[in-house]
Motif scaffolding. Structure first.
Motif, PDB file in Angstrom:
ATOM      1  N   MET A   1       0.851  -1.171   0.000  1.00 26.97           N
ATOM      2  CA  MET A   1       0.000   0.000   0.000  1.00 26.97           C
ATOM      3  C   MET A   1       0.900   1.239   0.000  1.00 26.97           C
ATOM      4  N   ASN A   2       0.702   2.127  -0.980  1.00 27.74           N
ATOM      5  CA  ASN A   2       1.526   3.327  -1.051  1.00 27.74           C
ATOM      6  C   ASN A   2       0.951   4.449  -0.168  1.00 27.74           C
ATOM      7  N   THR A   3       1.656   5.559  -0.118  1.00 33.50           N
ATOM      8  CA  THR A   3       1.257   6.667   0.765  1.00 33.50           C
ATOM      9  C   THR A   3      -0.137   7.171   0.433  1.00 33.50           C
ATOM     10  N   GLN A   4      -0.433   7.346  -0.835  1.00 30.21           N
ATOM     11  CA  GLN A   4      -1.757   7.848  -1.236  1.00 30.21           C
ATOM     12  C   GLN A   4      -2.858   6.892  -0.807  1.00 30.21           C
ATOM     13  N   GLU A   5      -2.629   5.611  -0.941  1.00 28.95           N
ATOM     14  CA  GLU A   5      -3.626   4.613  -0.530  1.00 28.95           C
ATOM     15  C   GLU A   5      -3.807   4.617   0.981  1.00 28.95           C
ATOM     16  N   ARG A   6      -2.713   4.756   1.727  1.00 25.47           N
ATOM     17  CA  ARG A   6      -2.821   4.820   3.192  1.00 25.47           C
ATOM     18  C   ARG A   6      -3.571   6.069   3.630  1.00 25.47           C
TER      19      ARG A   6
ATOM     20  N   TYR B   1      -5.284  15.991  14.419  1.00 27.84           N
ATOM     21  CA  TYR B   1      -4.596  14.876  13.758  1.00 27.84           C
ATOM     22  C   TYR B   1      -5.215  14.599  12.385  1.00 27.84           C
ATOM     23  N   ASN B   2      -6.540  14.570  12.336  1.00 29.71           N
ATOM     24  CA  ASN B   2      -7.242  14.291  11.076  1.00 29.71           C
ATOM     25  C   ASN B   2      -7.044  15.417  10.063  1.00 29.71           C
ATOM     26  N   ARG B   3      -6.874  16.633  10.547  1.00 28.36           N
ATOM     27  CA  ARG B   3      -6.618  17.761   9.639  1.00 28.36           C
ATOM     28  C   ARG B   3      -5.273  17.590   8.952  1.00 28.36           C
ATOM     29  N   TYR B   4      -4.255  17.152   9.700  1.00 31.69           N
ATOM     30  CA  TYR B   4      -2.960  16.860   9.079  1.00 31.69           C
ATOM     31  C   TYR B   4      -3.124  15.819   7.973  1.00 31.69           C
TER      32      TYR B   4
ATOM     33  N   ALA C   1      -3.348  14.619   2.118  1.00 33.88           N
ATOM     34  CA  ALA C   1      -4.024  13.887   1.042  1.00 33.88           C
ATOM     35  C   ALA C   1      -4.546  14.795  -0.065  1.00 33.88           C
ATOM     36  N   ARG C   2      -4.409  16.102   0.099  1.00 33.85           N
ATOM     37  CA  ARG C   2      -4.919  17.028  -0.921  1.00 33.85           C
ATOM     38  C   ARG C   2      -4.324  16.730  -2.290  1.00 33.85           C
ATOM     39  N   PRO C   3      -5.162  16.741  -3.334  1.00 36.34           N
ATOM     40  CA  PRO C   3      -4.628  16.553  -4.691  1.00 36.34           C
ATOM     41  C   PRO C   3      -3.709  17.717  -5.076  1.00 36.34           C
ATOM     42  N   GLY C   4      -2.669  17.417  -5.786  1.00 33.35           N
ATOM     43  CA  GLY C   4      -1.775  18.445  -6.289  1.00 33.35           C
ATOM     44  C   GLY C   4      -0.699  18.895  -5.322  1.00 33.35           C
ATOM     45  N   ILE C   5      -0.708  18.382  -4.106  1.00 31.99           N
ATOM     46  CA  ILE C   5       0.313  18.760  -3.140  1.00 31.99           C
ATOM     47  C   ILE C   5       1.637  18.096  -3.538  1.00 31.99           C
TER      48      ILE C   5
ATOM     49  N   ALA D   1       5.969  18.557   0.376  1.00 32.04           N
ATOM     50  CA  ALA D   1       4.986  19.120   1.305  1.00 32.04           C
ATOM     51  C   ALA D   1       4.231  18.001   2.014  1.00 32.04           C
ATOM     52  N   ARG D   2       3.894  16.938   1.284  1.00 32.63           N
ATOM     53  CA  ARG D   2       3.183  15.801   1.885  1.00 32.63           C
ATOM     54  C   ARG D   2       4.026  15.165   2.988  1.00 32.63           C
ATOM     55  N   GLU D   3       5.295  14.933   2.697  1.00 29.01           N
ATOM     56  CA  GLU D   3       6.177  14.327   3.695  1.00 29.01           C
ATOM     57  C   GLU D   3       6.330  15.228   4.913  1.00 29.01           C
ATOM     58  N   PHE D   4       6.398  16.549   4.698  1.00 27.24           N
ATOM     59  CA  PHE D   4       6.485  17.482   5.815  1.00 27.24           C
ATOM     60  C   PHE D   4       5.243  17.372   6.697  1.00 27.24           C
ATOM     61  N   LEU D   5       4.056  17.368   6.087  1.00 26.00           N
ATOM     62  CA  LEU D   5       2.811  17.272   6.853  1.00 26.00           C
ATOM     63  C   LEU D   5       2.712  15.948   7.615  1.00 26.00           C
ATOM     64  N   LEU D   6       3.126  14.867   6.979  1.00 28.44           N
ATOM     65  CA  LEU D   6       3.081  13.571   7.657  1.00 28.44           C
ATOM     66  C   LEU D   6       4.072  13.519   8.822  1.00 28.44           C
ATOM     67  N   ASP D   7       5.218  14.161   8.641  1.00 24.02           N
ATOM     68  CA  ASP D   7       6.188  14.244   9.736  1.00 24.02           C
ATOM     69  C   ASP D   7       5.608  15.063  10.887  1.00 24.02           C
TER      70      ASP D   7
END
Length: 73
Positions: free
Chosen positions: A1-6, A35-38, A43-47, A51-57
């Motif tokens: 399962m990749n990041t987008q799927e998770r 937590y859910n806002r992060y 998961a926003r399209p086009g990010i 930026a995605r890795e920063f938000l997940l961190d």
């Protein structure tokens, strides 16, 4: 399962107040909303991937901080 799927799976089943973390901390409604806002932002399209890795961190750091914080007794 990749990041987008998770992330898609996490969006379908967000954390709810009462979730018990690995330290036994019971998450409040406000903590779960944050937590859910992060998750939603990551998961926003086009990010960008960076930026995605920063938000997940940041989401992980937030989770650890609230899990390990001491509640006044």
């Amino acid at each position: 399962m990749n990041t987008q799927e998770r992330l898609a799976a996490a969006l379908k089943k967000p954390l709810q107040a009462g979730y018990v973390t690995y330290t036994g901390h019971v998450m409040t409604d406000a903590e779960c909303i944050t937590y859910n806002r992060y998750t939603a932002e990551a998961a926003r399209p086009g990010i960008s991937g960076q930026a995605r890795e920063f938000l997940l961190d940041q989401r992980h750091r937030f989770f650890v901080l609230i899990s390990e914080s001491r509640q006044p007794t």
